[in-house]
Enzyme design. Sequence first.
Site, PDB file in Angstrom:
ATOM      1  N   ASP A   1      35.738  42.098  42.283  1.00 49.97           N
ATOM      2  CA  ASP A   1      36.276  42.800  43.443  1.00 49.97           C
ATOM      3  C   ASP A   1      35.346  42.584  44.633  1.00 49.97           C
ATOM      4  O   ASP A   1      34.128  42.535  44.471  1.00 49.97           O
ATOM      5  CB  ASP A   1      36.419  44.302  43.171  1.00 49.97           C
ATOM      6  CG  ASP A   1      37.228  44.980  44.263  1.00 49.97           C
ATOM      7  OD1 ASP A   1      38.466  44.801  44.267  1.00 49.97           O
ATOM      8  OD2 ASP A   1      36.641  45.645  45.125  1.00 49.97           O
ATOM      9  N   THR A   2      35.948  42.442  45.801  1.00 53.24           N
ATOM     10  CA  THR A   2      35.192  42.183  47.028  1.00 53.24           C
ATOM     11  C   THR A   2      35.580  43.194  48.098  1.00 53.24           C
ATOM     12  O   THR A   2      36.765  43.498  48.266  1.00 53.24           O
ATOM     13  CB  THR A   2      35.477  40.754  47.544  1.00 53.24           C
ATOM     14  OG1 THR A   2      35.096  39.808  46.536  1.00 53.24           O
ATOM     15  CG2 THR A   2      34.695  40.450  48.823  1.00 53.24           C
TER      16      THR A   2
END
Length: 194
Positions: free
Chosen positions: A70-71
């Site tokens: 996840d970013t």
Amino acid sequence: MNKKIVLASQSPRRKELLGYIISDFEVFPSNVDETIEFGTSPEDAVKMLSLKKASFVAEKFQNSLVIGSDTVVVFKDRIIGKADSLEDARKTIQDMSGKEHFVFTGITIIDTDTKETYTEIVKTIVKFRDIPNYMLDAYLNSGEYENKAGSYAIQGRGSLFVDYINGCFYNVMGFPVNTLYRMLDKLNVIPHSN
């Protein structure tokens, strides 16, 4: 290690970048709620969501290593999500114009047999140039801001905004390949020829 590698993401970018490291893997998108509670730090947010995505998919596989990621984009201590509208994207980019922001990515790998979990967090600093209105208008009209954290993609037209970066370029794309390579290498996934 003779385990199946599973990417818990439907992102074409992550699929492409994992392909730089290994050629044989399966894609199985995670369908989880990605809501981040107010007050959660960026590091905790990407750690929690990468683990959540990997855990969701790990339940469906045996003898596998599942990779979740996840970013988030962070500006002035605030996590910047995907724009709700063109005007939302305009405000986000105008706010970040001429200033630095941060990109955090969490990567979690779960061994479905041992249930062991490995997580790394990577941070990159991105500085935008002063963005003139005509440049911003052309960008927004392209529609590229849609479905992008921070309303831009560094590998696309958003690259025109970038003055400099400090850290991993691929982290800003959403998958820090150097870190992922090291994680997989420690798990004996990377073939070595002597």
